[in-house]
Design a protein around this motif. Structure first.
Motif, PDB file in Angstrom:
ATOM      1  N   GLN A 143      -9.692  12.677  -0.329  1.00  0.00           N
ATOM      2  CA  GLN A 143     -10.104  11.631  -1.265  1.00  0.00           C
ATOM      3  C   GLN A 143     -11.277  12.136  -2.085  1.00  0.00           C
ATOM      4  N   VAL A 148     -16.217   2.864  -5.112  1.00  0.00           N
ATOM      5  CA  VAL A 148     -15.166   1.971  -5.597  1.00  0.00           C
ATOM      6  C   VAL A 148     -15.679   1.037  -6.686  1.00  0.00           C
ATOM      7  N   ASN A 191      -5.090   4.976  -9.956  1.00  0.00           N
ATOM      8  CA  ASN A 191      -4.445   5.573  -8.786  1.00  0.00           C
ATOM      9  C   ASN A 191      -4.766   7.055  -8.648  1.00  0.00           C
ATOM     10  N   ASN A 194      -8.992   8.553  -7.353  1.00  0.00           N
ATOM     11  CA  ASN A 194      -9.522   8.798  -6.004  1.00  0.00           C
ATOM     12  C   ASN A 194      -8.664   9.754  -5.185  1.00  0.00           C
ATOM     13  N   ASN A 369      -3.819   1.619  -0.141  1.00  0.00           N
ATOM     14  CA  ASN A 369      -3.809   1.946  -1.569  1.00  0.00           C
ATOM     15  C   ASN A 369      -3.631   0.696  -2.422  1.00  0.00           C
ATOM     16  N   GLN A 371      -4.720  -2.277  -1.670  1.00  0.00           N
ATOM     17  CA  GLN A 371      -6.016  -2.960  -1.674  1.00  0.00           C
ATOM     18  C   GLN A 371      -6.996  -2.275  -2.636  1.00  0.00           C
ATOM     19  N   TYR A 372      -6.992  -0.949  -2.647  1.00  0.00           N
ATOM     20  CA  TYR A 372      -7.857  -0.203  -3.570  1.00  0.00           C
ATOM     21  C   TYR A 372      -7.492  -0.511  -5.023  1.00  0.00           C
ATOM     22  N   ARG A 375      -8.411  -3.985  -6.158  1.00  0.00           N
ATOM     23  CA  ARG A 375      -9.854  -4.171  -6.359  1.00  0.00           C
ATOM     24  C   ARG A 375     -10.311  -3.568  -7.684  1.00  0.00           C
ATOM     25  N   VAL A 376      -9.883  -2.336  -7.980  1.00  0.00           N
ATOM     26  CA  VAL A 376     -10.405  -1.670  -9.181  1.00  0.00           C
ATOM     27  C   VAL A 376      -9.679  -2.093 -10.450  1.00  0.00           C
TER      28      VAL A 376
END
Length: 672
Positions: A143, A148, A191, A194, A369, A371-372, A375-376
């Motif tokens: 990563q 974030v 996507n 990170n 992924n 959830q990431y 969020r962003v």
């Protein structure tokens, strides 16, 4: 009865399309592996099949597919085969595995061949595939470590024009979203940020280079924030980015696309950030550094490239050995971004790397992924999950498909026929062509035209419209602009509708002489050169900076003393400006006239108007392995505004119903 062939001529009589390399490779394997005499015949034919599969682009031979099959010549119902022409009946899968296992050909045995998971490899291709899998899997676990909240802030800044926020789970409209409604460019950037390995795939006009330019800007912005937070150390320096593509033409187009995107971001993205993004792309071979007369490169595992980020465009054209060599030469923490259209033709050489690592349909993202990204990108988890349908046992977190084409909006004829062809809908695609010639049905097919009559009837008006004026242009820059508007694309080189004949027919239509025969067909001096002649380089010359696939024009130049010379002119984008370099024809590597070119050669190019010439059905039997939906799709999507197709319906239907399937063990996916 299966017999062992003790000479190439005997084997060639028995097995259709057997090449000399197949016979002699099998012979070497039999000598090296020393199988039992009673097994030699079956194994010889199995090794023939392995070599033939490699020539066809497979990285391995699938034992599952070849077990219990007939292989070799087959007779017509009313014909008798000679003893030498009896086809081979391969035994069942279990027997094949037993025969090979007795030869000690596991990956640990260091033999010429490797047996693994019911796949038979030449060891060198097994090593390429194993290495590439390991290189990619290593990066899948890495990563980038960006904060974030800073990623979310950066994404919000770069996509500020997308004001609709779906972060609130109570919003009613998220349930109406489908995979096309989501902003996949935004998701693709988020996507890839990170991850140290990412793939962004999509068809023509979906904005791959526009998206990746924003991605590079985002990485530069995040790197800048890291520098400000860590000013006391020298750890963070300006990103070193490489833009690369498989061919000179593809590299030129990547440079132009990135430059146009950067120009469009002026005022929206800080100048110091845009300055980090390089403007010039290079070929993969130039990146790695060619060592003449060897398959090796200057940069390898012992001499790593200095880049922090390597962006590779047109990845569908990159073969398995070359992709592995790229990864060998990368720093362990270098970020790799791959771009391409997974529906296009795979590489000419071995492997189908992009198709292997960009499976359709998408397997979906892992819970972490999702959830990431939620969020962003300010999206509810359910909106992203819903776009993939039911979750699979595996995920492809590294992969994003761009689905909305700005060039083909789904209503124009080119986009409609491209979608029908790649979906394998042969009847719909042919109906679109026939509708194009029906005035009452042209509303959605105005971009299409089905050529009528013989070759001369449909080709001559196009030659007059596009090619005739090239030699009359006032300067070579205008001539290049005119040449880029149109091209004839062919499935093959030989035959009435092949590249060689169509180039000759166009020269005759333009009043040019045929090739001079006395010097031989392969010599550049065998060609009668003339002002305005378009040429394509067919072998690399690193000294001159000319590469296989580069397009030039023979152009008349007047010297200071008044004498007139013919020089080969090429567009040079290396300085960031459209310059012309001129070279004496006698210095050129091998080249050929290029009014028409094979569809394979056009990958990475586009033209306003494309004419696709597909051979008649009486010829296509010898071309059936070449004519596939991927070939047709690749040719179709080279056209931006007009597409003319010359094909018999039987030939067209056969092509659309045939699909490229390359056997491979390259599977990149992690457990959910």
């Amino acid at each position: 009865m299966t017999v062992i062939h003790h000479s190439f001529s005997h084997a060639q009589q028995a097995i259709k399309e057997l090449a000399a390399i197949d016979y002699f490779l099998a012979k070497e394997m039999l000598v090296s592996l020393q199988p039992k005499p009673e097994h030699q015949a079956v194994l010889q034919h199995l090794f023939f099949a392995l070599s033939a599969s490699l020539r066809a682009g497979h990285s391995c031979l699938s034992l599952t597919e070849i077990a219990n099959s007939q292989w070799g010549n087959t007779s017509d119902a009313n014909d008798k085969q000679s003893d030498a022409q009896i086809s081979v009946a391969f035994p069942d899968l279990s027997t094949l595995n037993t025969l090979l296992t007795e030869l000690n050909v596991s990956e640990e045995d260091q033999q010429l061949i490797v047996l693994k998971d019911n796949k038979l490899y030449l060891r060198r291709y097994f090593q390429f595939e194993t290495e590439l899998t390991q290189f990619i899997n290593q990066r899948l676990n890495d990563q980038s470590g960006f904060n974030v909240e800073q990623v979310a802030q950066t994404i919000g800044q770069l996509f500020a024009q997308n004001t609709t926020s779906l972060a609130d789970e109570n919003l009613e409209n998220w349930q109406t979203l489908d995979w096309q409604t989501l902003d996949w460019q935004k998701i693709a950037v988020a996507n890839a940020i990170n991850k140290n390995f990412s793939v962004i795939a999509g068809g023509p006009g979906t904005g791959k280079t526009y998206t990746v330019t924003k991605l590079l800007a985002a990485l530069a912005m995040l790197q800048s924030l890291s520098v400000m937070q860590d000013e006391k150390t020298n750890k963070h320096e300006q990103l070193n980015i490489a833009l690369v593509a498989p061919t000179g033409k593809a590299a030129q187009r990547l440079s132009e696309s990135i430059a146009n995107a950067v120009a469009g971001f002026q005022g929206l993205i800080p100048e110091e950030i845009l300055a980090v993004i390089p403007s010039n792309a290079q070929t993969i071979h130039r990146l790695l550094g060619v060592i003449p007369n060897t398959p090796n490169f200057k940069h390898d595992q012992n001499n790593l490239l200095p880049y922090d980020i390597v962006l590779i465009d047109e990845v569908s054209m990159v073969d398995l050995p070359l992709m592995t060599r790229i990864f060998r030469a990368l720093k362990a923490d270098a970020k790799v971004i791959l771009l391409g259209d997974a529906d296009q033709l795979p590489s000419v050489a071995t492997g189908s790397v992009l198709a292997d690592i960009a499976p359709r349909p998408h397997y979906g993202y892992s819970e972490a992924n999702v959830q990431y990204l939620s969020r962003v990108c300010q999206l509810p988890d359910k909106a992203i999950l819903q776009s993939f349908g039911q979750q699979s046992a595996t995920n492809t977190d590294y992969l994003t498909f761009l689905v909305k084409s700005r060039r083909f909006d789904g209503q124009g004829g080119i986009g409609l026929i491209a979608n029908a062809v790649i979906a394998g809908d042969s009847r719909l695609s042919w109906q679109l062509l026939t509708d194009a010639n029906n005035e009452s049905r042209q509303e959605t097919t105005s971009q299409l035209q089905l050529a009528k009559g013989d070759l001369g009837q449909w080709l001559k008006p196009l030659v007059k419209q596009y090619y005739q004026a090239i030699e009359h242009c006032s300067n070579v820059v205008d001539a290049f602009d005119l040449l880029a508007k149109f091209r004839v694309l062919c499935a093959t080189r030989q035959g009435e509708y092949g590249v060689e004949n169509i180039n000759e027919q166009i020269k005759l239509m333009l009043g040019k002489r045929r090739f001079l025969q006395r010097h031989g067909a392969t010599s550049n001096m065998s060609q009668h050169l003339y002002h305005g002649q378009p040429i394509m380089i067919s072998e690399n010359d690193y000294t001159l900076g000319l590469y296989n696939g580069d397009i030039g024009l023979i152009w008349q130049v007047t010297s200071s003393d008044g004498s007139i010379h013919l020089l080969a002119s090429f567009q040079d984008e290396s300085s960031g400006e459209p310059n012309i370099k001129q070279i004496l024809p006698s210095r050129l590597p091998k080249f050929e006239t290029v009014y028409a070119m094979t569809i394979h050669k056009t990958q990475g190019s586009e033209f306003n108007h494309v004419a696709m010439a597909i051979s008649p059905p009486d010829v296509i039997q010898n071309q059936s392995k070449l004519l596939t939906r991927e070939l047709l799709y690749t040719g179709i999507t080279r056209a931006k505004s007009k597409l003319t197709i010359a094909s018999h319906p039987q030939t067209w239907l056969q092509g659309v119903n045939s699909q490229v399937k390359r056997n491979s063990g390259l599977v990149i996916a992690s457990s959910s």
